[in-house]
Scaffold this motif. Sequence first.
Motif, PDB file in Angstrom:
ATOM      1  N   ALA A   1       0.824  -1.196   0.000  1.00  0.00           N
ATOM      2  CA  ALA A   1       0.000   0.000   0.000  1.00  0.00           C
ATOM      3  C   ALA A   1       0.866   1.257   0.000  1.00  0.00           C
ATOM      4  CB  ALA A   1      -0.916   0.003   1.225  1.00  0.00           C
ATOM      5  N   VAL A   2       0.324   2.316  -0.584  1.00  0.00           N
ATOM      6  CA  VAL A   2       0.996   3.611  -0.603  1.00  0.00           C
ATOM      7  C   VAL A   2       0.033   4.662  -0.055  1.00  0.00           C
ATOM      8  CG1 VAL A   2       2.408   2.970  -2.590  1.00  0.00           C
ATOM      9  CG2 VAL A   2       0.233   4.179  -2.945  1.00  0.00           C
ATOM     10  N   LYS A   3       0.577   5.803   0.290  1.00  0.00           N
ATOM     11  CA  LYS A   3      -0.271   6.917   0.724  1.00  0.00           C
ATOM     12  C   LYS A   3      -1.006   7.463  -0.482  1.00  0.00           C
ATOM     13  CE  LYS A   3      -0.256  11.365   3.144  1.00  0.00           C
ATOM     14  NZ  LYS A   3       0.593  12.439   3.745  1.00  0.00           N
ATOM     15  N   THR A   4      -2.305   7.562  -0.361  1.00  0.00           N
ATOM     16  CA  THR A   4      -3.123   8.022  -1.473  1.00  0.00           C
ATOM     17  C   THR A   4      -4.321   8.775  -0.915  1.00  0.00           C
ATOM     18  OG1 THR A   4      -4.280   7.287  -3.476  1.00  0.00           O
ATOM     19  CG2 THR A   4      -4.410   5.842  -1.563  1.00  0.00           C
ATOM     20  N   ARG A   5      -5.057   9.397  -1.788  1.00  0.00           N
ATOM     21  CA  ARG A   5      -6.308  10.060  -1.395  1.00  0.00           C
ATOM     22  C   ARG A   5      -7.410   9.463  -2.248  1.00  0.00           C
ATOM     23  NH1 ARG A   5      -7.279  16.604  -0.871  1.00  0.00           N
ATOM     24  NH2 ARG A   5      -5.566  16.443   0.602  1.00  0.00           N
ATOM     25  N   TRP A   6      -8.446   8.965  -1.604  1.00  0.00           N
ATOM     26  CA  TRP A   6      -9.534   8.252  -2.277  1.00  0.00           C
ATOM     27  C   TRP A   6     -10.853   8.931  -1.924  1.00  0.00           C
ATOM     28  CZ3 TRP A   6     -14.015   5.449  -1.579  1.00  0.00           C
ATOM     29  CH2 TRP A   6     -14.386   4.586  -2.629  1.00  0.00           C
ATOM     30  N   GLU A   7     -11.531   9.436  -2.925  1.00  0.00           N
ATOM     31  CA  GLU A   7     -12.759  10.214  -2.716  1.00  0.00           C
ATOM     32  C   GLU A   7     -12.555  11.279  -1.654  1.00  0.00           C
ATOM     33  OE1 GLU A   7     -16.347   7.990  -2.138  1.00  0.00           O
ATOM     34  OE2 GLU A   7     -16.472   7.430  -4.253  1.00  0.00           O
ATOM     35  N   GLY A   8     -11.406  11.943  -1.706  1.00  0.00           N
ATOM     36  CA  GLY A   8     -11.129  13.052  -0.808  1.00  0.00           C
ATOM     37  C   GLY A   8     -10.667  12.672   0.570  1.00  0.00           C
ATOM     38  N   MET A   9     -10.426  11.368   0.825  1.00  0.00           N
ATOM     39  CA  MET A   9      -9.993  10.895   2.143  1.00  0.00           C
ATOM     40  C   MET A   9      -8.609  10.267   2.029  1.00  0.00           C
ATOM     41  SD  MET A   9     -13.631   9.182   3.337  1.00  0.00           S
ATOM     42  CE  MET A   9     -13.911   8.352   1.756  1.00  0.00           C
ATOM     43  N   GLU A  10      -7.719  10.627   2.927  1.00  0.00           N
ATOM     44  CA  GLU A  10      -6.365  10.084   2.895  1.00  0.00           C
ATOM     45  C   GLU A  10      -6.330   8.703   3.539  1.00  0.00           C
ATOM     46  OE1 GLU A  10      -3.422  13.824   2.664  1.00  0.00           O
ATOM     47  OE2 GLU A  10      -4.032  13.299   4.691  1.00  0.00           O
TER      48      GLU A  10
ATOM     49  N   GLN B   1     -16.920  -2.178  -2.552  1.00  0.00           N
ATOM     50  CA  GLN B   1     -16.257  -1.157  -1.742  1.00  0.00           C
ATOM     51  C   GLN B   1     -17.084  -0.683  -0.553  1.00  0.00           C
ATOM     52  OE1 GLN B   1     -15.983   1.842  -4.855  1.00  0.00           O
ATOM     53  NE2 GLN B   1     -17.780   2.918  -4.077  1.00  0.00           N
ATOM     54  N   HIS B   2     -18.324  -1.090  -0.437  1.00  0.00           N
ATOM     55  CA  HIS B   2     -19.254  -0.433   0.480  1.00  0.00           C
ATOM     56  C   HIS B   2     -18.801  -0.460   1.936  1.00  0.00           C
ATOM     57  CE1 HIS B   2     -21.893   0.103  -2.873  1.00  0.00           C
ATOM     58  NE2 HIS B   2     -21.992  -1.196  -3.080  1.00  0.00           N
TER      59      HIS B   2
ATOM     60  N   LEU C   1     -13.848   3.791   6.300  1.00  0.00           N
ATOM     61  CA  LEU C   1     -12.893   4.875   6.083  1.00  0.00           C
ATOM     62  C   LEU C   1     -13.505   6.217   6.463  1.00  0.00           C
ATOM     63  CD1 LEU C   1     -10.231   6.028   5.030  1.00  0.00           C
ATOM     64  CD2 LEU C   1     -11.173   5.905   2.710  1.00  0.00           C
ATOM     65  N   MET C   2     -14.761   6.419   6.139  1.00  0.00           N
ATOM     66  CA  MET C   2     -15.420   7.661   6.530  1.00  0.00           C
ATOM     67  C   MET C   2     -15.476   7.804   8.052  1.00  0.00           C
ATOM     68  SD  MET C   2     -18.551   8.198   3.855  1.00  0.00           S
ATOM     69  CE  MET C   2     -18.256   8.403   2.102  1.00  0.00           C
ATOM     70  N   GLU C   3     -15.749   6.704   8.738  1.00  0.00           N
ATOM     71  CA  GLU C   3     -15.787   6.741  10.203  1.00  0.00           C
ATOM     72  C   GLU C   3     -14.412   7.074  10.778  1.00  0.00           C
ATOM     73  OE1 GLU C   3     -17.248   2.977  11.439  1.00  0.00           O
ATOM     74  OE2 GLU C   3     -19.306   3.323  10.708  1.00  0.00           O
TER      75      GLU C   3
ATOM     76  N   ARG D   1      -4.734   3.990   8.623  1.00  0.00           N
ATOM     77  CA  ARG D   1      -5.925   3.715   7.813  1.00  0.00           C
ATOM     78  C   ARG D   1      -5.516   2.745   6.698  1.00  0.00           C
ATOM     79  NH1 ARG D   1      -8.132   9.886   6.687  1.00  0.00           N
ATOM     80  NH2 ARG D   1      -7.960  10.680   8.828  1.00  0.00           N
ATOM     81  N   HIS D   2      -5.715   1.488   6.900  1.00  0.00           N
ATOM     82  CA  HIS D   2      -5.249   0.456   5.968  1.00  0.00           C
ATOM     83  C   HIS D   2      -6.411  -0.010   5.089  1.00  0.00           C
ATOM     84  CE1 HIS D   2      -1.424   0.344   8.037  1.00  0.00           C
ATOM     85  NE2 HIS D   2      -2.057   0.221   9.194  1.00  0.00           N
ATOM     86  N   TYR D   3      -6.342   0.345   3.809  1.00  0.00           N
ATOM     87  CA  TYR D   3      -7.453   0.056   2.907  1.00  0.00           C
ATOM     88  C   TYR D   3      -6.949  -0.444   1.561  1.00  0.00           C
ATOM     89  CZ  TYR D   3     -10.540   2.090   6.309  1.00  0.00           C
ATOM     90  OH  TYR D   3     -11.233   2.321   7.464  1.00  0.00           O
ATOM     91  N   ALA D   4      -6.060  -1.388   1.594  1.00  0.00           N
ATOM     92  CA  ALA D   4      -5.596  -1.998   0.350  1.00  0.00           C
ATOM     93  C   ALA D   4      -6.253  -3.366   0.211  1.00  0.00           C
ATOM     94  CB  ALA D   4      -4.075  -2.080   0.325  1.00  0.00           C
ATOM     95  N   GLU D   5      -5.524  -4.415   0.481  1.00  0.00           N
ATOM     96  CA  GLU D   5      -6.002  -5.771   0.258  1.00  0.00           C
ATOM     97  C   GLU D   5      -7.324  -6.031   0.970  1.00  0.00           C
ATOM     98  OE1 GLU D   5      -3.903 -10.163   0.005  1.00  0.00           O
ATOM     99  OE2 GLU D   5      -3.099  -8.624   1.359  1.00  0.00           O
TER     100      GLU D   5
END
Length: 479
Positions: A137-146, A199-200, A206-208, A219-223
């Motif tokens: 995983a890398v640092k990214t921004r997804w739908e405006g969330m890091e 993704q739901h 992630l929003m929480e 915030r781990h959101y890869a695999e």
Amino acid sequence: MTGLNRRVFLQSLVAAAAVPAIPGALSQAVAMSRPPRAQYNGPWAQVPKILSAIKLPSIPARDFNLKEFGATGEGEDASAFFAAAIEASRKAGGGRVVVPAGKYRTGPIHLVSNTELHVAEGAEVHFIPEPERYLPAVKTRWEGMEMMGYSPLIYAHKAENVALTGKGLIDGGADCDTWWPWKGANTKCDNSSNEGDTQHAARAKLMEEMEAGVPVADRHYAEESFLRPPLVQFYECKNVLIEGVTLENSPFWVIHPVLCEGVTVRGVTTRSHGPNSDGCDPESCKNVLIEDCLFDNGDDCIAIKSGRNADGRRVNVPTENVVVRNCQMRDGHGGLVLGSEISGGVRNVFLEDCVMSSPHLERGLRIKTNAMRGGNIHDIYVRNLTIGQVKDVIVINFFYEEGDKGDFDPNVYNIQVENLVCKQANRAFQIRGFERAPIRGLQISNSRIDQAGSLGVIEEVTGLTVNNVTINGQAFKPG
């Protein structure tokens, strides 16, 4: 006209005769109806200043040809060859990694400072749609969330002087069998659903975590999270150039500069019709030029953003000083869009001499936000815009998605539109502010909509100024 503090519903005016469809490419007669380019005076005097502040990347004059590192261009997995060429460039202090004519399959490509990836005419780069390849995983921004997520397919982080150029093709490898079904039920893939690998759950979590202030590194959101990566993302970079390439079949957003300064996107074609296939989304960027591009997308053509909700306010970096000119927009949810991830604000946007048209273009100009995202959105200038066929011409909506459910009212003011010509629209306006926080200072001048099914709605606007505007051949006088 000023003082529109009350809700105003405009009467419907349906054309008496059926209106023939206009194809995606405008006719010569429509294109020629555009007025000549105006001078850079008044607010537009800022444009030359913005352009002078944008620096193209400085790339050393040395080439690293992919075939010199073992690639054949015969459809093999060239991942190791890309990595070796980029590493050689890094060790040498920079240069141009050249992808010659041929077909190359690869996993993620990570660019470094002072390096240009040049995809030559006749070259095709096809990304392998195997999610495990886009780890770690890398640092990214997804739908405006890091977050820490799957690597974007072409990625650079904290690089200076970085470029993606050439006349070749870059194919993200996404379709209704790979990547796109992670969206869940969507109009792009009939066989997708809300069940299984979607993704739901991760999106909600992630929003929480964002609202709770969980550190980004945690915030781990890869695999197994099923949050699709963008095709091109330059993150916290300076002096960025994306020029000439054709980008197709992105898993998510196509071009996504984040927290960059000095971005030029020129002569690019984005052609991706999957879910969330935005064409170009500069987010929290400063000094951006987008010109001579063609956008044909499954979502917004250009969407200017600055972070979602708590993350947008925490990072607190607006997108500012953006020039968009001489672009074509075909399919898309919107031609020029601000939002919806806009909590950090957007200011000083200038769009001129663009052409939009498609039976599948939903909106021409659009600002979308709500009381959870808020945002200071101001000094937006549009001129010499030709629209052939569109559903809604101008949309400013404070009720997007969550609507009036938060404590962060949008602050939207000084939006100026001049010399807009639209041939055919379902509806002229969908403009809805809040009574407690109205849209302020919307100006429309020297414009016409030749045939509109209805005028639509203007709600909670103060300082609405209309000068020499006609709709269906009649002077438009809001009241």
